[in-house]
Design an enzyme around this catalytic site. Sequence first.
Site, mmCIF file in Angstrom:
data_model
loop_
_atom_site.group_PDB
_atom_site.id
_atom_site.type_symbol
_atom_site.label_atom_id
_atom_site.label_comp_id
_atom_site.label_asym_id
_atom_site.label_seq_id
_atom_site.Cartn_x
_atom_site.Cartn_y
_atom_site.Cartn_z
ATOM 1 C CB CYS A 258 -0.983 -0.005 1.176
ATOM 2 S SG CYS A 258 -0.234 0.183 2.809
ATOM 3 N NE ARG B 69 -4.690 1.284 1.701
ATOM 4 C CZ ARG B 69 -4.585 1.903 0.531
ATOM 5 N NH1 ARG B 69 -5.524 1.753 -0.380
ATOM 6 N NH2 ARG B 69 -3.554 2.688 0.274
ATOM 7 C CG ASP C 194 -5.088 4.709 3.125
ATOM 8 O OD1 ASP C 194 -5.105 4.268 4.295
ATOM 9 O OD2 ASP C 194 -4.084 5.205 2.593
#
Length: 184
Positions: free
Chosen positions: A38, A44, A153
């Site tokens: 990420c 994440r 996110d």
Amino acid sequence: MTIKFFAKKTEFYYNKPHIRDYCLLEFYKNMVRILFVCHGNICRSTMAEFVMKDLVKKAGLADKFFIDSAGTSREEEGHGVHPGTVVKLRAVGVPVGNHRARQITQDDFHSFDYIIGMDDANMRNLERMSSPDLWEKLSKLLSYAGIADDIADPWYTGNFDETYEDVSAGCKGLLQQLKYRKEV
């Protein structure tokens, strides 16, 4: 050779990188090597790393995988897992290991079989950071769940529940596809 034995054996070679790297290469070469990516490597990608590790452990396949995570940015380098990720994973019973954010390296593009981004921005960055001959290793996590969307996110949304649901669906789909392809 067990992982515990391997770790002790490689400690001896810690100051001899060429020997250590060869030992690691030999140990991991028969494993499916997955790198989740990420932006910052604190929300994440770490969530995906720990969810996937938990899934393969519960499936009795932990010895067939090497799973890690990284970020496309250096912004969070050295920081631990985001507290929201830790809280969510603990709430659903997924163990959270000790992790420090890091940026993906050129070696990672050659060492991992699957490099899995969380959103379109990650994918563009991964393509810019790698050469076209390695793009076949790149994919988006939700594509394994048959969904073309990004994983939101939670750094911006604050919604770790939604992120977990998407990450979990993607990781389950990935494991199913690897089993179907008989890679594990």
